[in-house]
Design a protein around this motif. Structure first.
Motif, PDB file in Angstrom:
ATOM      1  N   ASP A   9       0.752  -1.200   0.054  1.00 44.27           N
ATOM      2  CA  ASP A   9       0.053  -0.026   0.054  1.00 44.27           C
ATOM      3  C   ASP A   9       0.813   1.313   0.045  1.00 44.27           C
ATOM      4  N   TYR A  10       1.943   1.236   0.719  1.00 52.19           N
ATOM      5  CA  TYR A  10       2.928   2.432   0.750  1.00 52.19           C
ATOM      6  C   TYR A  10       4.283   2.220   0.369  1.00 52.19           C
ATOM      7  N   PRO A  11       4.544   1.846  -0.839  1.00 47.37           N
ATOM      8  CA  PRO A  11       5.905   1.405  -1.463  1.00 47.37           C
ATOM      9  C   PRO A  11       7.126   2.340  -1.114  1.00 47.37           C
ATOM     10  N   ALA A  12       6.596   3.755  -0.945  1.00 50.20           N
ATOM     11  CA  ALA A  12       7.567   4.929  -0.723  1.00 50.20           C
ATOM     12  C   ALA A  12       8.253   4.607   0.685  1.00 50.20           C
ATOM     13  N   LEU A  13       7.479   3.772   1.685  1.00 55.94           N
ATOM     14  CA  LEU A  13       8.023   3.584   2.958  1.00 55.94           C
ATOM     15  C   LEU A  13       9.418   2.680   2.918  1.00 55.94           C
ATOM     16  N   GLY A  14       9.466   2.016   2.137  1.00 50.57           N
ATOM     17  CA  GLY A  14      10.624   0.969   1.665  1.00 50.57           C
ATOM     18  C   GLY A  14      10.480  -0.213   2.667  1.00 50.57           C
ATOM     19  N   THR A  15      11.388  -1.122   2.598  1.00 54.33           N
ATOM     20  CA  THR A  15      11.601  -2.139   3.813  1.00 54.33           C
ATOM     21  C   THR A  15      13.083  -2.003   4.488  1.00 54.33           C
ATOM     22  N   GLU A  16      13.632  -1.384   4.322  1.00 54.73           N
ATOM     23  CA  GLU A  16      14.961  -1.167   5.232  1.00 54.73           C
ATOM     24  C   GLU A  16      14.802  -0.641   6.371  1.00 54.73           C
ATOM     25  N   PRO A  17      15.850  -0.645   7.259  1.00 53.00           N
ATOM     26  CA  PRO A  17      15.687  -0.427   8.616  1.00 53.00           C
ATOM     27  C   PRO A  17      15.284   1.021   8.865  1.00 53.00           C
ATOM     28  N   VAL A  18      14.766   1.243  10.049  1.00 53.90           N
ATOM     29  CA  VAL A  18      14.247   2.674  10.237  1.00 53.90           C
ATOM     30  C   VAL A  18      15.731   3.495  10.921  1.00 53.90           C
ATOM     31  N   SER A  19      16.045   4.721  10.545  1.00 54.53           N
ATOM     32  CA  SER A  19      16.935   5.464  10.922  1.00 54.53           C
ATOM     33  C   SER A  19      16.978   5.429  12.429  1.00 54.53           C
ATOM     34  N   THR A  20      17.956   5.445  13.152  1.00 53.60           N
ATOM     35  CA  THR A  20      17.846   5.940  14.766  1.00 53.60           C
ATOM     36  C   THR A  20      18.162   7.338  15.150  1.00 53.60           C
ATOM     37  N   GLU A  21      18.639   7.994  14.073  1.00 49.87           N
ATOM     38  CA  GLU A  21      19.138   9.329  14.140  1.00 49.87           C
ATOM     39  C   GLU A  21      18.192  10.329  14.913  1.00 49.87           C
ATOM     40  N   PRO A  22      16.716  10.322  14.406  1.00 49.87           N
ATOM     41  CA  PRO A  22      15.943  11.209  15.164  1.00 49.87           C
ATOM     42  C   PRO A  22      15.792  11.073  16.916  1.00 49.87           C
ATOM     43  N   TYR A  23      16.128   9.694  17.144  1.00 46.71           N
ATOM     44  CA  TYR A  23      16.064   9.496  18.587  1.00 46.71           C
ATOM     45  C   TYR A  23      17.241   9.644  19.389  1.00 46.71           C
ATOM     46  N   LEU A  24      18.430  10.068  18.748  1.00 48.59           N
ATOM     47  CA  LEU A  24      19.726  10.304  19.140  1.00 48.59           C
ATOM     48  C   LEU A  24      20.191  11.725  19.208  1.00 48.59           C
ATOM     49  N   SER A  25      19.550  12.492  18.173  1.00 51.93           N
ATOM     50  CA  SER A  25      20.064  13.527  17.571  1.00 51.93           C
ATOM     51  C   SER A  25      19.759  14.859  18.553  1.00 51.93           C
ATOM     52  N   PRO A  26      20.793  15.704  19.287  1.00 52.89           N
ATOM     53  CA  PRO A  26      20.461  16.684  20.094  1.00 52.89           C
ATOM     54  C   PRO A  26      19.649  17.794  19.415  1.00 52.89           C
TER      55      PRO A  26
END
Length: 95
Positions: A12-29
């Protein structure tokens, strides 16, 4: 065993992809600073209850780490179920 339902979001949402989700938003100051400004500073936050300061002269200080702020909370008037708060502001003079 993979089923159609497991792949439904991918189909339904091919633009989301299937690769791992980035952790940058959770770690970035920088991202945390944006969250502080755009979410926590604009939202109602529970800082205490009226029964925590029942009488005039009572107070408590609430540190709100998500907003990088500290509040002094006092009763509004004797017998009223209202609180008022004061935000600690440090002013500096530039000469």
């Amino acid at each position: 065993m993979s089923t159609y339902l497991d792949k439904k979001w991918t189909l339904d949402y091919p633009a989301l992809g299937t690769e791992p989700v980035s952790t940058e938003p959770y770690l970035s100051p920088e991202f945390f600073a944006l969250e502080r400004e755009r979410i926590f500073r604009r939202s109602w936050l529970c800082i205490g209850r009226v029964d925590e300061v029942p009488a005039p002269g009572d107070f408590f200080v609430k540190d709100i780490a998500a907003c990088d702020a500290s509040l002094l909370v006092t009763p509004f008037q004797d017998g009223e179920a209202l609180l008022r708060h004061f935000y600690k502001v440090v002013t500096t003079s530039v000469r």
